[in-house]
Motif scaffolding. Structure first.
Motif, short mmCIF file in Angstrom:
data_model
loop_
_atom_site.label_atom_id
_atom_site.label_comp_id
_atom_site.label_asym_id
_atom_site.label_seq_id
_atom_site.Cartn_x
_atom_site.Cartn_y
_atom_site.Cartn_z
N ARG A 109 -25.13 8.24 39.34
CA ARG A 109 -24.68 9.59 39.67
C ARG A 109 -25.71 10.67 39.28
O ARG A 109 -25.80 11.72 39.91
N GLY A 110 -26.50 10.37 38.28
CA GLY A 110 -27.50 11.34 37.84
C GLY A 110 -28.55 11.64 38.92
O GLY A 110 -29.24 12.66 38.86
N TYR A 111 -28.67 10.72 39.90
CA TYR A 111 -29.68 10.92 40.96
C TYR A 111 -29.08 11.55 42.21
O TYR A 111 -29.80 11.83 43.16
N LEU A 112 -27.75 11.75 42.21
CA LEU A 112 -27.07 12.21 43.43
C LEU A 112 -27.62 13.55 43.90
O LEU A 112 -27.90 13.74 45.09
N ASN A 113 -27.79 14.49 42.98
CA ASN A 113 -28.25 15.82 43.35
C ASN A 113 -29.64 15.76 44.00
O ASN A 113 -29.89 16.38 45.04
N SER A 114 -30.55 14.99 43.39
CA SER A 114 -31.92 14.86 43.93
C SER A 114 -31.90 14.23 45.33
O SER A 114 -32.62 14.67 46.24
N ILE A 115 -31.06 13.20 45.48
CA ILE A 115 -30.98 12.51 46.79
C ILE A 115 -30.45 13.45 47.85
O ILE A 115 -30.98 13.52 48.97
N MET A 116 -29.40 14.21 47.52
CA MET A 116 -28.80 15.13 48.49
C MET A 116 -29.81 16.19 48.95
O MET A 116 -29.92 16.50 50.13
N HIS A 117 -30.57 16.74 47.98
CA HIS A 117 -31.53 17.78 48.34
C HIS A 117 -32.73 17.20 49.13
O HIS A 117 -33.27 17.86 50.01
N LEU A 118 -33.10 15.96 48.79
CA LEU A 118 -34.17 15.30 49.56
C LEU A 118 -33.72 15.09 51.01
O LEU A 118 -34.45 15.38 51.96
N LEU A 119 -32.48 14.59 51.18
CA LEU A 119 -31.96 14.35 52.53
C LEU A 119 -31.82 15.66 53.30
O LEU A 119 -32.09 15.73 54.50
N LEU A 120 -31.40 16.71 52.61
CA LEU A 120 -31.24 18.01 53.25
C LEU A 120 -32.59 18.53 53.74
O LEU A 120 -32.73 18.94 54.90
N HIS A 121 -33.59 18.50 52.87
CA HIS A 121 -34.91 19.00 53.24
C HIS A 121 -35.47 18.21 54.42
O HIS A 121 -36.05 18.77 55.36
N THR A 122 -35.26 16.89 54.38
CA THR A 122 -35.78 16.03 55.45
C THR A 122 -35.06 16.31 56.77
O THR A 122 -35.69 16.38 57.82
N SER A 123 -33.75 16.47 56.71
CA SER A 123 -32.99 16.71 57.94
C SER A 123 -33.36 18.04 58.59
O SER A 123 -33.17 18.24 59.78
#
Length: 915
Positions: A758-772
Motif C-alpha cells: 500500500r505504501g507504493y499506491l500513491n506513487s503508482i497512481m501518479h505514475l499512471l496518471l502522468h503516463t496516461s
C-alpha cells in the motif's frame, strides 16, 4: 553589375572557351587540367541558364565557326554541351519546376536556332578526324548520344549519318572506344520515344543484324559491352512495339525482328562479361510475359524458352576461381556469395515466370541439368552441381503446396533422383548446403509419399548433413532436421530408434561426464538437435516406458554434470571458470530445447512420471541461481527454462517459484528486471488469481526497485537521455506498464492494496496518471487509461457506497478526470486524425462513462462545473454533455465529446495553460 560589366564577363569566358585573346593576351585554358575546363563549361551553362535566348542569343551560333581551330576548341564545345545536359537538360537527375521550365525554354530555342548546324558540325568533325584523331571523335559521339532523345530524329536518321555510324561500328582497324561511342549513338536512336508504328519502321530499316557478329570473345571488352547494350536496347524496343502496334502485319514484323535478335541476346548473356546482364534479364522477363498470350506455344517459342533456361543456368553458375574461397568462406568468399545471391534474384524470378508459361519444358530442362551436372568432369563438377540444385530449389519455391503434394509433372522423378544421388563433390560447402535446402523445400511431397522418409533421414543424418565435415553445413543441417521433424511428426515414430542411434555421438558430446573438460561448444551446437529429439520422443504415440527411458537417458547425465559443477563452484580456478560456465550455459540450452517437445497435457495429465522428471530438472537448475547469482548469461538461460516449465508442468511449478523469484530478484539489473516482469506476466496470464499469494509476496520489492530506477528516466534529457543505461530503463518502464495492466485485467488489483504494497499506491497512481496524459507512445497511454477504468470497477461499488480505497474517488474525479479526460485531449499534440489516438480517445470517454456510473453526481458536478469552467466551456455545450452522458449511448457521447473538444480548441486558441 552594369551592362558593360556583364558584357565583359560574357566576352571573357567565351574567349577563354574559343582560344581567343582578351585585351591582346592569350588565355591558356587549353593547357589547364580537365577540371578547370569543366568548371569553365559550367560557368557558360550558368550564363545560358540566365540569359539564353533572350539576352545572349548567339552563344551557340558564335561558337560554331571556332570549331575549325581544331581539337582543343571541339573538346571545349563538347564539354559545354555535356555540362548543359548534366546541369539542366537530362531527366536522370531530379529537377525543380523552375529548372524544368528553363530547360524547355533552352531546348525550344536551340531547336529553332542552331541544332541542325550543331548536328552538321558533329558529322563533319567525325568524318574528318575518324582516322587522325579518334579520341576527339569519341568525345563528340558520346556528347551527341545525349542529345538524340530531344532533337529532330531526321537529322540523325538519314542515309549520310546512319551510314557513317555503322561504318564506324563495323570497321576493324578503328579505335574500340570510337566504335563503342558510335554504338552508343545508334542505341540513343533506337531508344528515342515515338509512335509505335514509326518506331517499328525505324528499327526495321536500321538493319541492326549487321552488328550481331561483333558479340564475340575476339573483340575488346568495352566494344562488346557497348554493342551488347545496343542489341539489348534494340530487342526491348522491338518487344515494346509488338505490344503497342495494332495491325497484324506490324505484329508479324515485330515478331520476325525478335526472332532475328534473340539468338544474339542469348549468346551475349552466356558468353560475355558485361554490364548489360541486368538489362537482358529485364528484356527476357518482358518477352516471357508476352508468351502468356500464346497458347499453345509455337515450336520457335519453345526453342526460345529452352535458350532462356540455358541462359539462366549459365548465369547462376559460380566462377571456379572462387571455389576454395567459397568453401572455407573467407572474406573473398563471403563477398562473392553475397554478390551472387543478389545477382540471382532477378534470374530466379525469370525462372519462375518461364515455369508458369512452359511448366513441362522447365521441369525437363531442370531434370536434364541435374543429369548433366552429375556426369560433368570433376574440374567443373562443383559449380555445375550447385547450379543444377539451385534450379531445383527455385522450381520448388514457385510451386503451390497442393502441386507439390501431388507431385505434378516430373516432380516425383526429380525428388527421387535427388534423394538417391550421391555427388562426388558433396564435401563442398555450397553443394552440401543447397542440397539440404532443396531436400527440405520438397518436404510437402515427402509428407504425402512416406516411402521417401528413410532417404530423407539418411541425407540429413549422415556425412551429407549433420555429420558433414564443414561446421556451417552441420549446423544448418541440424536446424533443417528440426524443421523436418516438426513437419513429419508422428510419421517418424517408426524411425526414432534409428534416428537416436545416428545422433548418439552428437548427443554424447553433451551428456558424457567429461563434457566440462572439453572446449566450449558453439552457441548453436546441439540446441536444434535436442529440440528435434524432444519433438520426436515427446509425442503421445511413443509408449510411456520408452518415452521415460529416452528422456531419462538424456536428462539424468545432463543434470548430473550441472550438479558436479555446482558442488565444485567454490573451488573453480579463474582459468577454468569461463569454460565451465559456458558449458553449464550450453547444458541449460539443450535441456530447454529438449523440453519444448513435451506438451503440457501429456506431462501434467496422461503421463505424470514425465512431469516428475522435469520437476527434478528444474530443482537442479534453480541451484545455479544460488551458486552463480551474478552470472547474467546463466540467469537468463535459467529464466528461459522456467518460462518453458510454466507451459509444460503447469501449476506443478508453483512450489519452485518462491525460491526462483527470490533469487532472480536479488541481483536484478534493469535489463534483467525486464525478463523478470515478463515471467510474472506469463504466470498471471496463464494462472490468473491462482498466483495471488506469490505475486503478493514479490510485488513490494518489485515496486520499490523499479520506481526508484525509472525516476532517472524522467530526470534525463537531451544527449544524456540517449545512453544505453537510459534506454534500458525506458524499456523497463514500458514493461512495468504492461505488468500493471496484466495484474489489473486478471482481477489481481487487490495486490496494490495489501498492507506491504500500500505504501507504493500513491506513487503508482501518479505514475499512471502522468503516463496516461503525456507519454509519447499512444498505446502505452491507452493501457494506463484502461488500468484506471478497471480499478474504478474493482474498487468502487456505486454512488454513495462505502469507499473501499480512501481518497481514490476524489483522486479520479479531481485529478484524473481534469488532467487526462480534458486537458490532455485539448492539447494540440492529441491528433484526432491518428487511428491509435482515436482508440485512446474512446477509452478516455469510456472512463468518464464508468466514473458517472460509479460516482454519480459527484463526478458530474465537479467535471462540468469546475473542470469545464476552467476551460471556458459554453453553458449550452456543458448541458448537452450532461444529457449525452446520462443518455447511455456510448457512440453518441464519444462523437459529441470530440466535437466539444475541437470547439474548445478553436475558442481558447492556446490560451489555456495545461497542467
Amino acid at each position: 553589375m552594369s551592362l558593360e560589366e556583364k558584357n565583359f564577363v560574357r566576352k571573357s569566358v567565351f574567349s577563354m572557351a574559343c582560344l581567343e585573346g582578351i585585351d591582346d593576351k592569350m588565355c591558356a585554358v587549353s593547357d589547364s587540367p580537365a577540371f578547370i575546363k569543366n568548371k569553365l563549361a559550367q560557368i557558360l551553362v550558368t550564363l545560358i541558364y540566365l540569359e539564353y535566348p533572350l539576352i545572349w542569343s548567339s552563344i551557340f551560333v558564335d561558337f560554331l565557326p571556332h570549331l575549325s581551330k581544331g581539337a582543343l576548341v571541339i573538346d571545349m564545345f563538347s564539354r559545354l554541351l555535356k555540362a548543359l545536359d548534366d546541369e539542366l537538360v537530362s531527366m536522370d537527375y531530379p529537377r525543380t519546376p523552375e529548372e524544368m521550365g528553363v530547360a524547355g525554354r533552352v531546348k525550344d530555342a536551340m531547336r529553332l536556332q542552331c541544332v541542325p548546324q550543331i548536328v552538321r558540325a558533329w558529322y563533319d568533325i567525325v568524318s574528318m578526324f575518324r582516322n587522325s584523331d579518334p579520341e576527339i571523335c569519341t568525345t563528340v559521339l558520346d556528347c551527341m548520344s545525349r542529345y538524340v532523345s530531344w532533337i529532330d530524329i531526321g537529322l540523325i536518321v538519314n542515309d549520310a549519318f546512319i551510314l557513317l555510324l555503322f561504318e564506324l561500328i563495323l570497321i576493324d582497324g578503328l579505335s574500340e572506344q570510337l566504335r563503342g561511342a558510335a554504338a552508343g549513338c545508334v542505341l540513343a536512336v533506337v531508344s528515342k520515344r515515338m509512335n509505335a508504328q514509326s518506331k517499328l519502321s525505324l528499327l526495321k530499316n536500321l538493319q541492326l543484324s549487321r552488328v550481331f557478329g561483333l558479340i564475340s570473345d575476339d573483340n575488346d571488352y568495352d566494344l562488346v559491352s557497348r554493342v551488347a547494350a545496343l542489341i539489348t536496347g534494340y530487342a526491348m524496343e522491338v518487344l515494346e512495339c509488338s505490344k503497342r502496334v495494332n495491325s497484324e502485319d506490324a505484329k508479324v514484323v515485330s515478331m520476325e525482328l525478335l526472332d532475328e535478335v534473340l539468338p544474339t541476346v542469348f549468346y551475349a548473356m552466356q558468353n560475355c562479361e558485361m554490364d548489360a546482364a541486368f538489362s537482358i534479364v529485364q528484356f527476357l522477363s518482358g518477352y516471357v510475359a508476352t508468351m502468356k498470350m500464346f497458347s499453345p506455344l509455337q515450336e520457335k517459342q519453345m526453342l526460345h524458352i529452352s535458350q532462356i533456361l540455358e541462359v539462366i543456368r549459365t548465369q547462376i553458375r559460380y566462377d571456379p576461381m572462387y571455389r576454395n574461397n567459397l568453401d572455407i568462406l573467407d572474406k573473398i568468399g563471403m563477398e562473392e556469395e553475397d554478390r551472387m545471391v543478389e545477382f540471382r534474384k532477378d534470374l530466379f524470378v525469370l525462372l519462375r515466370n518461364v515455369g508458369r508459361v512452359a511448366p513441362e519444358v522447365t521441369q525437363i530442362f531442370i531434370r536434364n541439368s541435374l543429369a548433366s551436372a552429375i556426369a560433368s568432369s570433376s574440374d567443373r563438377n562443383v559449380e555445375e552441381v550447385e547450379a543444377a540444385l539451385s534450379l531445383i530449389y527455385a522450381l520448388g519455391e514457385s510451386m503451390s503446396d497442393e502441386a507439390m503434394r501431388a507431385g505434378n509433372g516430373l516432380l516425383s522423378e526429380l525428388v527421387t533422383n535427388l534423394l538417391s544421388t550421391r555427388f562426388p563433390c558433396h564435401s563442398n560447402r555450397l553443394v552440401a548446403l543447397v542440397y539440404l535446402e532443396t531436400i527440405t523445400r520438397y518436404m510437402k511431397f515427402v509428407q504425402e509419399n512416406t516411402q521417401y522418409i528413410p532417404l530423407v533421414l539418411a541425407t540429413l543424418l549422415d556425412e551429407r548433413g549433420i555429420h558433414h565435415q564443414n561446421i556451417y553445413v552441420s549446423r544448418r543441417a541440424s536446424y533443417l532436421f528440426m524443421r523436418v521433424v516438426k513437419l513429419l511428426k508422428s510419421k517418424l515414430v517408426p524411425f526414432i530408434e534409428t534416428i537416436l542411434q545416428s545422433l548418439e555421438d552428437i548427443v554424447a558430446r553433451f551428456t558424457s561426464m567429461n563434457f566440462a573438460s572439453k572446449e566450449a561448444a558453439g552457441s548453436e551446437d546441439g540446441v536444434h538437435i535436442f529440440e528435434a529429439i524432444g519433438l520426436l520422443i515427446g509425442m503421445e504415440d511413443v509408449p510411456l516406458e520408452k518415452q521415460s527411458d529416452y528422456l531419462s537417458s538424456l536428462l539424468t547425465p545432463l543434470c548430473r554434470q550441472v550438479e558436479v559443477m555446482l558442488m565444485n563452484a567454490k573451488v573453480l580456478n579463474p582459468e577454468e571458470s569461463p569454460l565451465k560456465l559456458a558449458n553449464i550455459q550450453q547444458i541449460i540450452m539443450v535441456i530447454n530445447a529438449l523440453s519444448k517437445g513435451f506438451g503440457g497435457r501429456l506431462v501434467t495429465g496422461s503421463r505424470p512420471a514425465i512431469g516428475h522428471m522435469f520437476k527434478q530438472t528444474l530443482d537442479v537448475l534453480l541451484q545455479i541461481l544460488v551458486e552463480f547469482p551474478k552470472v547474467e548469461p546463466l540467469r537468463t538461460k535459467v529464466l528461459s527454462f522456467i518460462h518453458c516449465m510454466v507451459d509444460t508442468i503447469g501449476t506443478s511449478v508453483f512450489p519452485y517459484l518462491p525460491k526462483a523469484l527470490e533469487q532472480l530478484l536479488a541481483e536484478s539489473e534493469p535489463k534483467e528486471m525486464v525478463g523478470f516482469l515478463l515471467l510474472l506476466n506469463q504466470l498471471i496470464c496463464k494462472f490468473s488469481t491462482l498466483v495471488h499469494d506469490i505475486l503478493d509476496e514479490v510485488f513490494p520489492a518489485i515496486a520499490g526497485r523499479i520506481l526508484s530506477s525509472i525516476r532517472r528516466v524522467a530526470d534525463s534529457s537531451g544527449l544524456e537521455a540517449n545512453t544505453e543505461e537510459i534506454r534500458e530503463l525506458q524499456e523497463l518502464q514500458k514493461t512495468l506498464y504492461t505488468f500493471l495492466h496484466v495484474i489489473t485485467m486478471h482481477d489481481l488489483s487487490s495486490i496494490f492494496l495489501s498492507p506491504r504494497s500500500r505504501g507504493y499506491l500513491n506513487s503508482i497512481m501518479h505514475l499512471l496518471l502522468h503516463t496516461s496524459c503525456h507519454h509519447k507512445d499512444i498505446i502505452t497511454r491507452k493501457a494506463c487509461v484502461q488500468i484506471f477504468i478497471k480499478l474504478i470497477k474493482d474498487w468502487c461499488g456505486g454512488p454513495y457506497g462505502e469507499e473501499k480505497v480512501p481518497g481514490f474517488q476524489s483522486f479520479m474525479i479531481e485529478t484524473f478526470a481534469t488532467n487526462c479526460c480534458l486537458y490532455s485531449v485539448l492539447d494540440k499534440s492529441f491528433e484526432f486524425c491518428d487511428a491509435n489516438t482515436l482508440i485512446l480517445f474512446g477509452e478516455i470517454v469510456l472512463a468518464q462513462k464508468v466514473m458517472y456510473e460509479k460516482f454519480g453526481d459527484d463526478f458530474l458536478v465537479h467535471f462540468v462545473s469546475k473542470t469545464f469552467s476552467s476551460a471556458h466551456c459554453p453553458q449550452n455545450l456543458a448541458e448537452q454533455y450532461c444529457q449525452k452522458l446520462k443518455g447511455g449511448e456510448f457512440k453518441v457521447l464519444r462523437s459529441f465529446y470530440q466535437s466539444l473538444i475541437e470547439n474548445l480548441r478553436l475558442q481558447q486558441n492556446g490560451s489555456l495553460v495545461f497542467r
